[in-house]
Scaffold this motif. Structure first.
Motif, PDB file in Angstrom:
ATOM      1  N   LEU A 179      55.818   9.250  69.271  1.00 27.70           N
ATOM      2  CA  LEU A 179      54.880   8.826  68.227  1.00 27.70           C
ATOM      3  C   LEU A 179      53.554   9.583  68.273  1.00 27.70           C
ATOM      4  O   LEU A 179      52.559   9.131  67.720  1.00 27.70           O
ATOM      5  CB  LEU A 179      54.607   7.322  68.368  1.00 27.70           C
ATOM      6  N   LYS A 232      52.300  11.930  66.699  1.00 32.20           N
ATOM      7  CA  LYS A 232      51.669  12.240  65.408  1.00 32.20           C
ATOM      8  C   LYS A 232      51.253  10.984  64.655  1.00 32.20           C
ATOM      9  O   LYS A 232      50.431  11.052  63.748  1.00 32.20           O
ATOM     10  CB  LYS A 232      52.633  13.049  64.532  1.00 32.20           C
ATOM     11  N   ASP A 233      51.831   9.844  65.014  1.00 32.26           N
ATOM     12  CA  ASP A 233      51.602   8.609  64.274  1.00 32.26           C
ATOM     13  C   ASP A 233      50.485   7.733  64.827  1.00 32.26           C
ATOM     14  O   ASP A 233      49.865   6.981  64.093  1.00 32.26           O
ATOM     15  CB  ASP A 233      52.890   7.773  64.235  1.00 32.26           C
ATOM     16  N   HIS A 256      52.486  -1.035  65.359  1.00 31.62           N
ATOM     17  CA  HIS A 256      53.218   0.035  64.677  1.00 31.62           C
ATOM     18  C   HIS A 256      54.598  -0.442  64.219  1.00 31.62           C
ATOM     19  O   HIS A 256      55.045  -0.099  63.126  1.00 31.62           O
ATOM     20  CB  HIS A 256      53.344   1.242  65.610  1.00 31.62           C
ATOM     21  N   ASP A 277      64.403   4.523  66.346  1.00 27.10           N
ATOM     22  CA  ASP A 277      63.758   5.717  65.786  1.00 27.10           C
ATOM     23  C   ASP A 277      64.428   6.992  66.285  1.00 27.10           C
ATOM     24  O   ASP A 277      64.666   7.927  65.515  1.00 27.10           O
ATOM     25  CB  ASP A 277      62.272   5.776  66.172  1.00 27.10           C
TER      26      ASP A 277
END
Length: 173
Positions: free
Chosen positions: A111, A113-114, A126, A154
């Motif tokens: 994650l 980038k998130d 999230h 994911d």
């Protein structure tokens, strides 16, 4: 220290209902424990709750018998494992060698980038997981389990297999 026992049951990840027990553990053999106001406000655990806490040695004996060789899943689990490793070696001469999965480590890679932060609360937010009863052993165990399951989902959705995910991560280095 507040323990939650987690196990694989019938091959399916779940919080084992029969052993859904938490222990307040005194880290002192004399049971002299002081919880600061900050920790009490954060966790809801008070000095009064620890008054009759079981000793670390007693709880660790039960924990190691329960966990056996199972893989441990936790958030920033290396922090907790150091306490277990040190206590088992000191009190029982046992080397704690269980494999572990750290949701913090996975989140930082999966994650990156998130999210800006990777606290358990950030991951729960999230993935839209209820975090309102956090900082208690069973609740944190369940939240960590749910986060882990969502991250695995994911990975499978985006990469097909864990091996494909690992290859992709290696190629980015």
């Amino acid at each position: 220290m507040n323990f939650c026992f987690y196990s694989k049951y019938n091959g399916k990840s779940t919080i084992e209902q029969l052993r859904r027990v938490t222990f307040f553990v005194s880290s002192s053999s004399f049971h002299i424990v002081y919880i600061s106001d900050f920790i009490e406000n954060l966790t809801g655990i008070s000095n009064r709750m620890l008054h009759d806490a079981r000793g670390e040695k007693d709880v660790l004996r039960e924990y190691i018998k329960f966990i056996g060789n199972d893989v441990i899943i936790g958030h920033n689990v290396r922090f907790d494992i150091r306490f277990i490793y040190d206590a088992l070696l000191r009190d029982y001469g046992v080397l704690f060698q269980n494999d572990y999965i750290d949701t913090l480590k996975i989140a930082r890679k999966l994650l990156h980038k998130d999210l800006k932060r990777y606290r358990l609360k950030d991951l729960a937010d999230h993935y839209h997981i209820d975090y309102s009863h956090a900082h208690r052993a069973v609740n944190d165990c369940e939240i960590t389990h749910d986060v882990y399951e969502m991250m695995m989902e994911d990975i499978f959705d985006n990469f097909g297999t864990i091996e494909n995910y690992r290859k992709k991560r290696k190629n980015k280095k």
